[in-house]
Design an enzyme around this catalytic site. Structure first.
Site, PDB file in Angstrom:
ATOM      1  N   LYS A  56       0.843  -1.207   0.000  1.00 27.22           N
ATOM      2  CA  LYS A  56       0.000   0.000   0.000  1.00 27.22           C
ATOM      3  C   LYS A  56       0.875   1.254   0.000  1.00 27.22           C
ATOM      4  O   LYS A  56       0.592   2.224  -0.685  1.00 27.22           O
ATOM      5  CB  LYS A  56      -0.954  -0.025   1.204  1.00 27.22           C
ATOM      6  CG  LYS A  56      -2.042  -1.089   1.044  1.00 27.22           C
ATOM      7  CD  LYS A  56      -2.805  -1.378   2.317  1.00 27.22           C
ATOM      8  CE  LYS A  56      -3.720  -2.597   2.101  1.00 27.22           C
ATOM      9  NZ  LYS A  56      -4.427  -3.018   3.319  1.00 27.22           N
ATOM     10  N   GLN A 100      -4.883  -2.154   9.640  1.00 26.65           N
ATOM     11  CA  GLN A 100      -4.617  -3.422   8.960  1.00 26.65           C
ATOM     12  C   GLN A 100      -5.145  -4.591   9.794  1.00 26.65           C
ATOM     13  O   GLN A 100      -4.812  -4.732  10.972  1.00 26.65           O
ATOM     14  CB  GLN A 100      -3.104  -3.556   8.704  1.00 26.65           C
ATOM     15  CG  GLN A 100      -2.722  -4.737   7.860  1.00 26.65           C
ATOM     16  CD  GLN A 100      -3.275  -4.677   6.432  1.00 26.65           C
ATOM     17  OE1 GLN A 100      -3.187  -3.659   5.762  1.00 26.65           O
ATOM     18  NE2 GLN A 100      -3.873  -5.764   5.975  1.00 26.65           N
ATOM     19  N   ASP A 123     -11.579   1.802   3.943  1.00 29.52           N
ATOM     20  CA  ASP A 123     -11.844   0.359   3.829  1.00 29.52           C
ATOM     21  C   ASP A 123     -13.340   0.097   3.681  1.00 29.52           C
ATOM     22  O   ASP A 123     -13.749  -1.035   3.425  1.00 29.52           O
ATOM     23  CB  ASP A 123     -11.329  -0.379   5.082  1.00 29.52           C
ATOM     24  CG  ASP A 123      -9.869  -0.782   4.931  1.00 29.52           C
ATOM     25  OD1 ASP A 123      -9.452  -1.079   3.795  1.00 29.52           O
ATOM     26  OD2 ASP A 123      -9.158  -0.801   5.951  1.00 29.52           O
TER      27      ASP A 123
END
Ligand code: NAD
Length: 295
Positions: A56, A100, A123
């Site tokens: 990322k 994460q 997300d």
């Protein structure tokens, strides 16, 4: 396409195209004196998570998105995470925040991901964004299902009237995937660990999206000729090699289209994350006109 061979959908090439468009959006924002920024929070030393965060970071660097990484120790408390998220929620140079997953067992994933401000929830996990998605008002969508819809669109695969099966019912992949396919006029079946007649359901399916995390779950005899097979799974085989949930060699003899692992869904997930960072930046800067197709 010769008989008995399927088209391998190249997620890397498609994601590269999307990423080029994202770099242009970053330029538009920079001309308006705004640099989109993403913060990633990583708790503990999970090697796979470290690789995902590294990918990322690279994707952000390649497109001109500012990136910050917070590596917290395994024994981080819920309170410590909350205060970091609160700080990032109010930081002007950060437009998107990712925590994460998976988090260590002592931390409450749902509460922690819900702490991220909905406008920065790149997300697509927060209850507001998930609820809007359920109603068909897309804002910030979960990256993997959004990436799969992009793959289907790119390949001109029609979902309308098709019988689609999603294997897996997680909040991150399976459930939102089923909702997006439903809104795209598919007739959708969701299968999970307790489903009894998986093979029978798969054999009826025009589109199969498998997100179970079980190597070799989908075999050639479970797929009807001409079906579209999207493999989300990422598993390590006994040699440490990354493999999907689908037995590629067998299934590619039956399917009309199939995604490989790696190089299928994975790169699309990262591309959709970048797209969400841009969408979030525009949401937070409504004076800059959004010249971007959201979804
Ligand atoms: P999860 O463990 O939260 O969910 C797995 C789901 O699969 C569950 O709902 C379970 O009921 C179902 N399942 C498990 N075994 C099954 C079986 N034998 N038959 C039918 N259903 C079964 O996992 P997740 O976070 O949804 O991820 C799923 C997989 O996708 C994992 O391998 C993960 O690494 C991968 N993944 C890949 C990407 C990507 O970008 N490529 C993104 C997210 C997840």
């Amino acid at each position: 396409m010769p008989d008995g061979t399927s088209k391998r959908i190249d997620g890397r090439a498609i994601s590269d195209e999307i990423t080029k468009g994202i770099s242009k959006q970053v330029q538009i924002l920079k001309e308006a004196k705004i640099t989109p920024g993403l913060a990633a929070i990583l708790v503990g030393e999970n090697p796979a998570s470290k690789i995902y965060v590294k990918n990322k970071r690279k994707a952000c660097q390649d497109t001109g998105i500012y990136f910050e990484e917070y590596n917290l120790p395994l024994d981080t408390t819920q309170g410590r995470l909350y205060s970091l998220i609160d700080k990032l929620n109010s930081k002007n140079d950060i437009n998107g925040i990712i925590v994460q997953l998976p988090l260590p067992k002592h931390l409450d994933e749902k509460r922690i991901t819900s702490r991220v401000a909905c406008d920065k929830d790149v997300d697509g996990f927060c209850p507001k964004n998930a609820g809007l998605m359920l109603q068909g008002s897309y804002r910030l969508l979960p990256c993997t299902p959004a990436g799969i819809m992009e793959l289907l669109r790119h390949e001109n695969i029609k979902t309308e009237g098709k019988f689609s099966t999603v294997i897996g019912r997680s909040n991150i992949v399976g459930k939102p995937m089923a909702i997006l396919l439903l809104h795209a006029d598919s007739t959708v079946t969701i299968c999970h660990r307790k489903t009894k007649n998986l093979k029978e359901i798969c054999l009826k399916s025009d589109i199969i999206v498998c997100a179970a995390g079980k190597a070799g779950l989908i075999t050639g005899d479970m797929v009807k000729k001409g079906a579209i097979v999207i493999d989300v799974g990422m598993n390590r085989d006994s040699n440490g090699k990354i493999v999907g949930d689908v037995l590629f060699d067998e299934v590619s003899k039956k399917a009309s289209h199939i995604t490989p692992v790696p190089g299928g869904v994975g790169p699309m997930t990262v591309a959709m994350l970048l797209k969400n960072v841009i969408t979030a930046t525009f949401l937070q800067n409504p004076h800059v006109p959004l010249k971007f197709n959201r979804y």
